[in-house]
Design an enzyme around this catalytic site. Sequence first.
Site, short mmCIF file in Angstrom:
data_model
loop_
_atom_site.label_atom_id
_atom_site.label_comp_id
_atom_site.label_asym_id
_atom_site.label_seq_id
_atom_site.Cartn_x
_atom_site.Cartn_y
_atom_site.Cartn_z
N ASP A 11 0.88 -1.16 0.00
CA ASP A 11 0.00 0.00 0.00
C ASP A 11 0.92 1.22 0.00
OD1 ASP A 11 -2.37 1.56 0.31
OD2 ASP A 11 -1.96 1.70 2.46
N LEU A 12 0.37 2.39 -0.30
CA LEU A 12 1.20 3.59 -0.40
C LEU A 12 1.15 4.42 0.88
CD1 LEU A 12 2.94 5.43 -2.25
CD2 LEU A 12 0.80 6.50 -3.01
N ASP A 13 0.00 5.01 1.15
CA ASP A 13 -0.13 5.92 2.30
C ASP A 13 0.03 5.16 3.61
OD1 ASP A 13 -0.66 7.90 0.50
OD2 ASP A 13 -2.83 7.87 0.76
N THR A 19 1.47 10.36 3.13
CA THR A 19 0.73 11.42 2.41
C THR A 19 -0.65 11.61 3.03
OG1 THR A 19 -0.07 9.83 0.78
CG2 THR A 19 1.92 11.05 0.21
N TRP A 27 -8.93 17.58 2.64
CA TRP A 27 -10.33 17.31 3.01
C TRP A 27 -10.83 18.33 4.02
CZ3 TRP A 27 -12.93 14.80 -0.24
CH2 TRP A 27 -12.50 13.61 -0.84
N LYS A 47 -9.38 6.13 5.64
CA LYS A 47 -8.16 5.34 5.34
C LYS A 47 -8.49 4.16 4.44
CE LYS A 47 -4.83 6.31 8.96
NZ LYS A 47 -4.00 5.72 10.01
N VAL A 49 -9.88 4.01 1.52
CA VAL A 49 -11.05 4.03 0.65
C VAL A 49 -10.85 5.00 -0.51
CG1 VAL A 49 -12.60 3.38 2.54
CG2 VAL A 49 -12.34 5.77 1.97
N ARG A 51 -11.50 7.93 -3.53
CA ARG A 51 -11.75 9.37 -3.44
C ARG A 51 -13.24 9.69 -3.33
NH1 ARG A 51 -9.41 12.46 -8.36
NH2 ARG A 51 -7.54 11.42 -7.59
N SER A 116 -2.66 0.44 -4.45
CA SER A 116 -3.19 1.61 -3.74
C SER A 116 -4.41 2.18 -4.44
CB SER A 116 -2.10 2.69 -3.68
OG SER A 116 -2.62 3.93 -3.25
N ALA A 117 -5.31 2.77 -3.66
CA ALA A 117 -6.50 3.42 -4.22
C ALA A 117 -6.15 4.78 -4.83
CB ALA A 117 -7.56 3.61 -3.13
N SER A 118 -4.96 5.29 -4.52
CA SER A 118 -4.57 6.62 -4.98
C SER A 118 -4.44 6.69 -6.50
CB SER A 118 -3.22 7.02 -4.36
OG SER A 118 -2.74 8.21 -4.94
N LYS A 119 -4.99 7.75 -7.07
CA LYS A 119 -4.83 7.97 -8.51
C LYS A 119 -3.55 8.76 -8.80
CE LYS A 119 -9.65 7.58 -9.82
NZ LYS A 119 -10.84 8.21 -10.43
N ASN A 120 -2.87 9.17 -7.74
CA ASN A 120 -1.63 9.94 -7.89
C ASN A 120 -0.41 9.09 -7.55
OD1 ASN A 120 -2.90 12.70 -8.30
ND2 ASN A 120 -3.79 12.16 -6.33
N LYS A 147 -10.95 -0.96 -1.52
CA LYS A 147 -10.76 -1.88 -0.41
C LYS A 147 -11.92 -1.66 0.57
CE LYS A 147 -5.80 -1.06 -0.93
NZ LYS A 147 -4.62 -0.40 -0.35
N GLU A 171 0.22 -3.53 4.53
CA GLU A 171 -0.93 -2.63 4.64
C GLU A 171 -1.00 -1.95 6.01
OE1 GLU A 171 -3.67 -1.10 3.95
OE2 GLU A 171 -3.98 -1.58 1.85
N ASP A 172 -1.53 -0.71 6.05
CA ASP A 172 -1.67 -0.02 7.33
C ASP A 172 -3.13 0.21 7.73
OD1 ASP A 172 -2.28 2.05 5.44
OD2 ASP A 172 -1.78 3.54 6.97
#
Length: 215
Positions: A11-13, A19, A27, A47, A49, A51, A116-120, A147, A171-172
């Site tokens: 996972d990323l974040d 980030t 937000w 966390k 999920v 955007r 990751s769910a991030s698009k960035n 997720k 994963e966190d």
Amino acid sequence: MLEHMKGAIFDLDGVIVDTAKYHFLAWRELAAQLGFEFTEQDNERLKGVSRMESLRILLEVGGLELPEEQQQKLAESKNAKYVEYISKLEQSELLPGVREYLTGLREQGVKIALGSASKNAAFILERLGIAGLFDAVVDGTKVSKAKPDPEVFLTACRELGLAPQECVVFEDAAAGVAAAKAAGTGIVGIGRPEVLGEADWVVAGVFELVQANNK
């Protein structure tokens, strides 16, 4: 578990970089524009999920119901603010032990993916100077189900050319652990055992994995 893995999916974040603080700031700023307060406690619900799901939770916190078109504009506005923050990311913001651990895995012949769910995500990996350490990047541009749905991890396994049982997810978030469990991979939780109790093993950070390898 780790000694037999052929693929590692991160996972990323909260695992590779924090980030999450920039997500929270963006937000919170959006909530203020809409006229209500968004706290760090509220932010815990976001966390892992997507955007749009995060926006729906935020609107629920504010007691607002808005048309789909307006929701899309708000999500884009939040993302623009977040991108503004992460465009200043520096390699020093990589979490302790990450570069060393990823490099060690590559030396052992373990394939590495991001899930990751991030698009960035791809942009963030470039900013951190570690994009070249990944064999596959599966992010919000490649999957549609958030997720705890296992789609992101199953897609990562496919892109690595490995079966789920050959891979371990790092994963966190509880939603991410649930997704990994549903995918059938091994799971290392990064964070607090009381949150990540369903993981096979929980460590405070990737730095602990490096320390374990060096013993």
